[in-house]
Motif scaffolding. Structure first.
Motif, PDB file in Angstrom:
ATOM      1  N   GLU A 155       0.850  -1.193   0.000  1.00 49.67           N
ATOM      2  CA  GLU A 155       0.000   0.000   0.000  1.00 49.67           C
ATOM      3  C   GLU A 155       0.888   1.247   0.000  1.00 49.67           C
ATOM      4  O   GLU A 155       1.764   1.401   0.862  1.00 49.67           O
ATOM      5  CB  GLU A 155      -0.905  -0.004   1.234  1.00 49.67           C
ATOM      6  CG  GLU A 155      -1.843   1.204   1.277  1.00 49.67           C
ATOM      7  CD  GLU A 155      -2.727   1.186   2.517  1.00 49.67           C
ATOM      8  OE1 GLU A 155      -3.439   2.163   2.733  1.00 49.67           O
ATOM      9  OE2 GLU A 155      -2.669   0.172   3.256  1.00 49.67           O
ATOM     10  N   PRO A 156       0.695   2.171  -0.944  1.00 54.83           N
ATOM     11  CA  PRO A 156       1.546   3.370  -1.016  1.00 54.83           C
ATOM     12  C   PRO A 156       1.408   4.230   0.232  1.00 54.83           C
ATOM     13  O   PRO A 156       0.313   4.352   0.803  1.00 54.83           O
ATOM     14  CB  PRO A 156       1.017   4.102  -2.250  1.00 54.83           C
ATOM     15  CG  PRO A 156       0.248   3.077  -3.029  1.00 54.83           C
ATOM     16  CD  PRO A 156      -0.319   2.138  -2.017  1.00 54.83           C
TER      17      PRO A 156
ATOM     18  N   ILE B 151       2.067   7.493   0.074  1.00 50.93           N
ATOM     19  CA  ILE B 151       1.435   8.698  -0.474  1.00 50.93           C
ATOM     20  C   ILE B 151       0.979   8.376  -1.885  1.00 50.93           C
ATOM     21  O   ILE B 151       1.477   7.439  -2.516  1.00 50.93           O
ATOM     22  CB  ILE B 151       2.411   9.901  -0.489  1.00 50.93           C
ATOM     23  CG1 ILE B 151       3.650   9.569  -1.335  1.00 50.93           C
ATOM     24  CG2 ILE B 151       2.812  10.308   0.913  1.00 50.93           C
ATOM     25  CD1 ILE B 151       4.592  10.742  -1.513  1.00 50.93           C
ATOM     26  N   ASP B 152       0.049   9.178  -2.405  1.00 48.81           N
ATOM     27  CA  ASP B 152      -0.419   8.938  -3.767  1.00 48.81           C
ATOM     28  C   ASP B 152       0.507   9.619  -4.770  1.00 48.81           C
ATOM     29  O   ASP B 152       1.387  10.413  -4.406  1.00 48.81           O
ATOM     30  CB  ASP B 152      -1.866   9.410  -3.931  1.00 48.81           C
ATOM     31  CG  ASP B 152      -2.037  10.889  -3.560  1.00 48.81           C
ATOM     32  OD1 ASP B 152      -1.112  11.678  -3.829  1.00 48.81           O
ATOM     33  OD2 ASP B 152      -3.091  11.234  -2.998  1.00 48.81           O
ATOM     34  N   ASP B 153       0.312   9.315  -6.044  1.00 49.15           N
ATOM     35  CA  ASP B 153       1.188   9.848  -7.095  1.00 49.15           C
ATOM     36  C   ASP B 153       1.145  11.372  -7.166  1.00 49.15           C
ATOM     37  O   ASP B 153       2.173  12.024  -7.396  1.00 49.15           O
ATOM     38  CB  ASP B 153       0.796   9.254  -8.454  1.00 49.15           C
ATOM     39  CG  ASP B 153       1.118   7.781  -8.548  1.00 49.15           C
ATOM     40  OD1 ASP B 153       1.921   7.313  -7.725  1.00 49.15           O
ATOM     41  OD2 ASP B 153       0.578   7.098  -9.451  1.00 49.15           O
TER      42      ASP B 153
ATOM     43  N   THR C  39       0.655  13.560  -4.753  1.00 49.41           N
ATOM     44  CA  THR C  39       1.450  14.134  -3.657  1.00 49.41           C
ATOM     45  C   THR C  39       2.937  13.997  -3.937  1.00 49.41           C
ATOM     46  O   THR C  39       3.727  14.916  -3.663  1.00 49.41           O
ATOM     47  CB  THR C  39       1.091  13.439  -2.326  1.00 49.41           C
ATOM     48  OG1 THR C  39      -0.313  13.545  -2.094  1.00 49.41           O
ATOM     49  CG2 THR C  39       1.848  14.065  -1.161  1.00 49.41           C
TER      50      THR C  39
END
Length: 274
Positions: free
Chosen positions: A18-19, A21-23, A25
């Motif tokens: 699970e990342p 942070i998202d792409d 951000t």
């Protein structure tokens, strides 16, 4: 160790964890770093140290044989060996509380000494030393071992073929042949790798041309960037032993693991003597 350009990054096509942070951000963070002078495209720009030490890690205190630490004082570089009195008593060492050595008292004598190796009356012996200090074109031991294996495999293959002609079980002999051919192939690969990865030795003529192209070695060293000069000293394995009682520095460099050079370099507090 260097930062890769962004187009060289390796990115997994599948999300395994699970990342954090998202792409979106992540892209915003990269843009902020670039605006702060990090460079374009995420490229890390190496910064020169504000106060470079040209003899960093190379100066030793002759009393305790420890490396002296760099310290700037009123804009000038010094090297200091601090040895608390209680340590000196415990180790039975007569050591001053602090030993100081000013960097600019060493640079000119050291550069002049190194350049003396390229003086007209020394140049031939220096070029000879540089030529002999190069690594060999290949590792004789590794090449000999691989060639021995190849010769032994060839002899085995001849015996196996003779056994087939004499009526031996083809299934058994074929297995022997396959195993021996695989062993021979590994030896050939080792022999090629040893030959391909070996650095090419420079000829004496090439080294002479290179040395002549440098011109005045003293001027080259004197005008060099401090960080570049420090790298030259490091490549020469320069070691400096400072004797505070006599205010002398013993300098030594290694042209190879089997060859060295030495000189005594007296130090004055303000104007060193060569």
């Amino acid at each position: 160790m260097r930062w890769n350009a962004r187009d060289k990054w390796v990115v997994s096509k599948e999300i395994i964890h699970e990342p954090l942070i998202d792409d979106a951000t992540f892209e915003q963070a990269q843009a902020i770093l670039q605006r702060r002078g990090r460079g374009t495209g995420g490229q890390h720009v190496r910064q020169r140290t504000r106060n470079p030490y040209v003899f960093r890690g190379m100066i030793y205190c002759a009393v305790c044989d420890r490396r002296m630490q760099g310290q700037y004082n009123h804009g000038d570089a010094y090297y200091r060996c601090r040895f608390p009195q209680e340590y000196a008593l415990a180790n039975q060492v007569e050591h001053p509380s602090n030993v100081y050595l000013r960097e600019d008292a060493l640079t000119d004598p050291i550069d002049t000494w190194l350049a003396s190796a390229f003086a007209p009356h020394h140049i031939e012996s220096t070029i000879t030393a540089m030529t002999e200090a190069q690594p060999s074109d290949h590792s004789p031991a590794a090449g000999t071992a691989a060639q021995t294996i190849i010769t032994e495999c060839d002899a085995k293959l001849e015996r196996y073929r003779a056994a087939l002609d004499a009526g031996a079980d083809p299934a058994v002999v074929t297995g022997w042949i396959a195993q021996t051919q695989a062993e021979r192939a590994r030896a050939e690969a080792s022999l090629r790798a040893n030959t391909d990865t070996a650095p090419r030795r420079m000829s004496r003529a090439e080294i002479t041309t290179l040395v002549n192209a440098l011109g005045d070695i003293t001027a080259v060293l004197r005008d060099a960037d401090p960080a570049d000069k420090a790298e030259v000293y490091r490549q020469l394995s320069l070691r400096l032993n400072y004797q505070p009682e006599t205010q002398t520095v013993r300098a030594a460099v290694d042209l190879s693991t089997h060859r060295g050079a030495n000189i005594w370099c007296p130090r004055g507090d303000s104007s060193p003597h060569t």
